[in-house]
Design a protein around this motif. Structure first.
Motif, short mmCIF file in Angstrom:
data_model
loop_
_atom_site.label_atom_id
_atom_site.label_comp_id
_atom_site.label_asym_id
_atom_site.label_seq_id
_atom_site.Cartn_x
_atom_site.Cartn_y
_atom_site.Cartn_z
N GLU A 1 0.81 -1.22 0.00
CA GLU A 1 0.00 0.00 0.00
C GLU A 1 0.84 1.27 0.00
OE1 GLU A 1 -2.82 -0.43 3.16
OE2 GLU A 1 -3.97 -1.92 2.05
N ASP A 2 2.14 1.15 0.32
CA ASP A 2 3.05 2.30 0.27
C ASP A 2 3.75 2.40 -1.08
OD1 ASP A 2 2.54 3.13 2.92
OD2 ASP A 2 3.93 1.61 3.67
N ASN A 3 3.29 1.61 -2.05
CA ASN A 3 3.82 1.62 -3.41
C ASN A 3 5.24 1.07 -3.50
OD1 ASN A 3 3.27 2.03 -6.13
ND2 ASN A 3 4.26 4.02 -6.15
N HIS A 4 5.61 0.17 -2.57
CA HIS A 4 6.93 -0.47 -2.61
C HIS A 4 6.77 -1.86 -3.24
CE1 HIS A 4 7.67 2.30 0.92
NE2 HIS A 4 8.51 2.69 -0.01
N LEU A 5 7.64 -2.15 -4.19
CA LEU A 5 7.63 -3.45 -4.85
C LEU A 5 7.98 -4.53 -3.84
CD1 LEU A 5 7.36 -5.06 -7.50
CD2 LEU A 5 9.80 -4.63 -7.88
N GLN A 6 7.12 -5.54 -3.72
CA GLN A 6 7.34 -6.64 -2.79
C GLN A 6 7.96 -7.85 -3.50
OE1 GLN A 6 6.60 -6.12 0.69
NE2 GLN A 6 6.74 -4.17 -0.38
N PHE A 7 7.42 -8.21 -4.64
CA PHE A 7 7.99 -9.28 -5.45
C PHE A 7 7.43 -9.19 -6.87
CE2 PHE A 7 4.36 -11.08 -3.22
CZ PHE A 7 3.68 -11.80 -4.18
N ALA A 8 8.08 -9.90 -7.78
CA ALA A 8 7.67 -9.91 -9.18
C ALA A 8 8.03 -11.26 -9.77
CB ALA A 8 8.38 -8.80 -9.95
N ASP A 9 7.20 -11.69 -10.72
CA ASP A 9 7.49 -12.95 -11.40
C ASP A 9 7.13 -12.86 -12.88
OD1 ASP A 9 4.68 -13.52 -11.64
OD2 ASP A 9 4.70 -14.49 -9.70
N ALA A 10 7.64 -13.82 -13.64
CA ALA A 10 7.37 -13.91 -15.07
C ALA A 10 6.93 -15.33 -15.37
CB ALA A 10 8.62 -13.56 -15.87
N SER A 11 5.74 -15.46 -15.97
CA SER A 11 5.19 -16.78 -16.31
C SER A 11 5.22 -16.94 -17.83
CB SER A 11 3.75 -16.90 -15.83
OG SER A 11 3.68 -16.72 -14.44
N ASN A 12 5.99 -17.91 -18.30
CA ASN A 12 6.06 -18.19 -19.73
C ASN A 12 4.91 -19.12 -20.09
OD1 ASN A 12 6.70 -19.31 -22.30
ND2 ASN A 12 8.82 -18.72 -21.99
N LEU A 13 3.99 -18.64 -20.93
CA LEU A 13 2.81 -19.44 -21.28
C LEU A 13 3.15 -20.55 -22.28
CD1 LEU A 13 0.14 -16.62 -21.59
CD2 LEU A 13 0.71 -18.03 -19.60
N ASN A 14 4.29 -20.46 -22.95
CA ASN A 14 4.66 -21.48 -23.92
C ASN A 14 5.16 -22.77 -23.27
OD1 ASN A 14 4.83 -18.77 -25.25
ND2 ASN A 14 5.07 -20.09 -27.05
N ASP A 15 5.86 -22.64 -22.14
CA ASP A 15 6.40 -23.85 -21.50
C ASP A 15 5.97 -23.98 -20.04
OD1 ASP A 15 7.98 -22.00 -20.14
OD2 ASP A 15 9.85 -22.63 -21.08
N ASP A 16 5.02 -23.15 -19.60
CA ASP A 16 4.46 -23.19 -18.23
C ASP A 16 5.50 -22.96 -17.13
OD1 ASP A 16 1.82 -23.60 -19.08
OD2 ASP A 16 2.14 -25.77 -19.20
N SER A 17 6.62 -22.31 -17.46
CA SER A 17 7.62 -22.02 -16.44
C SER A 17 7.31 -20.69 -15.77
CB SER A 17 9.02 -21.99 -17.06
OG SER A 17 9.13 -20.93 -17.98
N VAL A 18 7.73 -20.58 -14.52
CA VAL A 18 7.59 -19.35 -13.76
C VAL A 18 8.95 -19.00 -13.18
CG1 VAL A 18 6.46 -18.22 -11.81
CG2 VAL A 18 5.19 -19.88 -13.18
N MET A 19 9.36 -17.75 -13.36
CA MET A 19 10.64 -17.31 -12.85
C MET A 19 10.41 -16.10 -11.94
SD MET A 19 14.08 -16.02 -14.90
CE MET A 19 13.15 -14.95 -15.93
N VAL A 20 10.96 -16.17 -10.73
CA VAL A 20 10.91 -15.03 -9.82
C VAL A 20 11.95 -14.03 -10.32
CG1 VAL A 20 11.28 -14.25 -7.47
CG2 VAL A 20 10.12 -16.41 -7.89
N ILE A 21 11.52 -12.78 -10.55
CA ILE A 21 12.47 -11.77 -11.04
C ILE A 21 12.80 -10.74 -9.97
CG2 ILE A 21 12.03 -12.07 -13.49
CD1 ILE A 21 10.05 -9.83 -13.42
N PHE A 22 12.04 -10.73 -8.87
CA PHE A 22 12.36 -9.87 -7.73
C PHE A 22 11.67 -10.45 -6.51
CE2 PHE A 22 11.50 -6.43 -4.76
CZ PHE A 22 12.74 -5.84 -4.65
N ASP A 23 12.41 -10.55 -5.39
CA ASP A 23 11.83 -11.05 -4.15
C ASP A 23 12.44 -10.32 -2.99
OD1 ASP A 23 10.51 -12.46 -2.22
OD2 ASP A 23 11.56 -14.32 -2.56
#
Length: 59
Positions: free
Chosen positions: A37-59
């Motif tokens: 709620e303070d507009n601070h990034l908590q985490f981010a991920d990228a989900s590839n729909l072609n191979d169903d992989s998920v990669m955490v890009i920020f934690d």
């Protein structure tokens, strides 16, 4: 930009989520960024729909 299919914002519990569906080369990827709620990034991920992989890009 031509490679973006959509950019959506939503609220999940106490987080604001920015989700983008993007064409990256031959792959389609959904990037999701989660902010508190303070507009601070908590985490981010990228989900590839072609191979169903998920990669955490920020934690």
């Amino acid at each position: 930009m031509d490679n973006y299919e959509y950019v959506n914002y939503r609220k999940e519990k106490e987080l604001v989520v920015c989700e983008m569906k993007v064409k990256v080369g031959k792959d389609t990827v959904i990037f999701a960024y989660y902010f508190n709620e303070d507009n601070h990034l908590q985490f981010a991920d990228a989900s590839n729909l072609n191979d169903d992989s998920v990669m955490v890009i920020f934690d």
